[in-house]
Scaffold this active site. Sequence first.
Site, mmCIF file in Angstrom:
data_model
loop_
_atom_site.group_PDB
_atom_site.id
_atom_site.type_symbol
_atom_site.label_atom_id
_atom_site.label_comp_id
_atom_site.label_asym_id
_atom_site.label_seq_id
_atom_site.Cartn_x
_atom_site.Cartn_y
_atom_site.Cartn_z
ATOM 1 N N SER A 135 0.832 -1.188 0.089
ATOM 2 C CA SER A 135 0.017 -0.074 0.193
ATOM 3 C C SER A 135 0.950 1.219 0.026
ATOM 4 C CB SER A 135 -0.776 -0.134 1.236
ATOM 5 O OG SER A 135 -1.526 1.383 1.523
ATOM 6 N N HIS A 166 -1.214 -1.413 -3.963
ATOM 7 C CA HIS A 166 -2.709 -0.994 -3.479
ATOM 8 C C HIS A 166 -2.496 0.312 -3.254
ATOM 9 C CE1 HIS A 166 -5.947 -2.195 -1.039
ATOM 10 N NE2 HIS A 166 -5.555 -1.060 -0.087
ATOM 11 N N ASP A 217 -4.783 3.556 -2.024
ATOM 12 C CA ASP A 217 -6.095 3.890 -1.220
ATOM 13 C C ASP A 217 -6.548 5.386 -1.417
ATOM 14 O OD1 ASP A 217 -6.100 1.487 0.670
ATOM 15 O OD2 ASP A 217 -4.088 2.250 1.281
ATOM 16 N N MET A 236 -8.859 8.148 -0.531
ATOM 17 C CA MET A 236 -10.084 8.570 0.903
ATOM 18 C C MET A 236 -10.384 10.057 0.543
ATOM 19 S SD MET A 236 -7.335 7.388 4.048
ATOM 20 C CE MET A 236 -6.753 5.845 4.002
ATOM 21 N N HIS A 265 -8.437 0.858 -4.303
ATOM 22 C CA HIS A 265 -9.173 0.769 -2.695
ATOM 23 C C HIS A 265 -9.947 1.998 -2.568
ATOM 24 C CE1 HIS A 265 -9.830 -0.196 1.693
ATOM 25 N NE2 HIS A 265 -10.704 -0.196 1.262
ATOM 26 N N MET A 313 -12.369 4.350 -0.618
ATOM 27 C CA MET A 313 -12.780 4.601 0.626
ATOM 28 C C MET A 313 -13.212 6.091 0.457
ATOM 29 S SD MET A 313 -9.858 3.192 3.166
ATOM 30 C CE MET A 313 -8.430 3.283 1.664
ATOM 31 N N MET A 352 -11.594 -5.995 5.839
ATOM 32 C CA MET A 352 -10.730 -4.880 6.315
ATOM 33 C C MET A 352 -10.295 -5.508 7.672
ATOM 34 S SD MET A 352 -10.229 -2.331 4.384
ATOM 35 C CE MET A 352 -9.251 -1.536 5.629
ATOM 36 N N ASP A 367 -6.470 -6.295 4.714
ATOM 37 C CA ASP A 367 -6.043 -4.953 4.600
ATOM 38 C C ASP A 367 -5.854 -4.101 5.878
ATOM 39 O OD1 ASP A 367 -5.220 -2.299 4.020
ATOM 40 O OD2 ASP A 367 -6.781 -1.865 2.612
HETATM 41 C C1 DX5 Z 1 -6.388 1.847 5.629
HETATM 42 C C2 DX5 Z 1 -5.965 1.463 4.334
HETATM 43 C C3 DX5 Z 1 -4.789 0.472 4.265
HETATM 44 C C4 DX5 Z 1 -3.356 0.956 4.641
HETATM 45 C C5 DX5 Z 1 -2.996 -0.435 5.308
HETATM 46 O O1 DX5 Z 1 -7.615 2.475 5.427
HETATM 47 O O2 DX5 Z 1 -7.005 0.742 3.616
HETATM 48 O O3 DX5 Z 1 -4.583 0.083 2.726
HETATM 49 O O4 DX5 Z 1 -2.861 1.630 4.007
HETATM 50 O O5 DX5 Z 1 -1.680 0.113 5.748
HETATM 51 P P1 DX5 Z 1 -0.917 -0.868 7.108
HETATM 52 O O6 DX5 Z 1 -0.309 -2.020 6.409
HETATM 53 O O7 DX5 Z 1 0.124 0.224 7.465
HETATM 54 O O8 DX5 Z 1 -1.832 -1.057 8.130
HETATM 55 ZN ZN ZN Z 2 -6.571 0.016 1.507
#
Ligand code: DX5
Ligand code: ZN
Length: 220
Positions: free
Chosen positions: A7, A32, A34, A36, A65, A67, A136, A174
């Site tokens: 990620s 990955h 993310d 947000m 991903h 969010m 998750m 994740d």
């Molecule tokens: C959290 C994200 C994850 C995050 C994971 O909301 O969806 O993908 O980057 O990070 P680590 O591996 O540090 O928990």
């Molecule tokens: Zn993620």
Amino acid sequence: MLILSPSILAADFSVLGKQIKEVEAAGARYLHIDVMDGCFVPSISFGMPVIRSIRRTTDMVFDVHLMIERPERYVEEFAEAGADIITFHLEATEDPAALIDKIHSLSLKAGLSLKPATPVSAMIPYADMLDMLLVMTVEPGFGGQDYIPESTERIREARRIFEARGLTKDIQVDGGVGPDNAHVVLEAGANVIVSGSAVFRGDIGKNIEKIQKVFWDFEK
Ligand code: DX5
Ligand code: ZN
């Protein structure tokens, strides 16, 4: 097949392209990404311009991903920016089936994600259609959190639901997963492992090697 999906949320964005090259050289096939929006989750990360830029630097599978609230508004743009897999949250949209169809119509793979408090059984109506289920293992929104121990049973339940229907779908996990607990999620039935801090903090190549060793030991 076991897949590591580092990620980039945990990357150093001032040298993002360089770090992606390191991740790729170490043998990771997925990246990955993310996204947000500050509404579905409290934080804001990055969006299409970043994805478009890094798309030019690598052929890795872009595992996006989302969010974000009402992800159906943006899937065409994420497809155009370079996504290969689009995962959205069941909790963020009114018609998950229509959204899975829409993602498929763009020739992408569709992932469905569940927050820790959402019953795993809520994915049953979509089990046939989706390509990947994301369980998750932390509350979405931030990297660097601790793995929620109750997640292990949720992964098992998801694998049982697929197996009972004769489906071999990907189960992604994740949040809070690294070399010390990857074997736990693999044994429970996950096969796509997201890892942020455990990959990008310190030596990327060595960190990936440690996780891959867990994969090899598991496959033995
Ligand atoms: C959290 C994200 C994850 C995050 C994971 O909301 O969806 O993908 O980057 O990070 P680590 O591996 O540090 O928990
Ligand atoms: Zn993620």
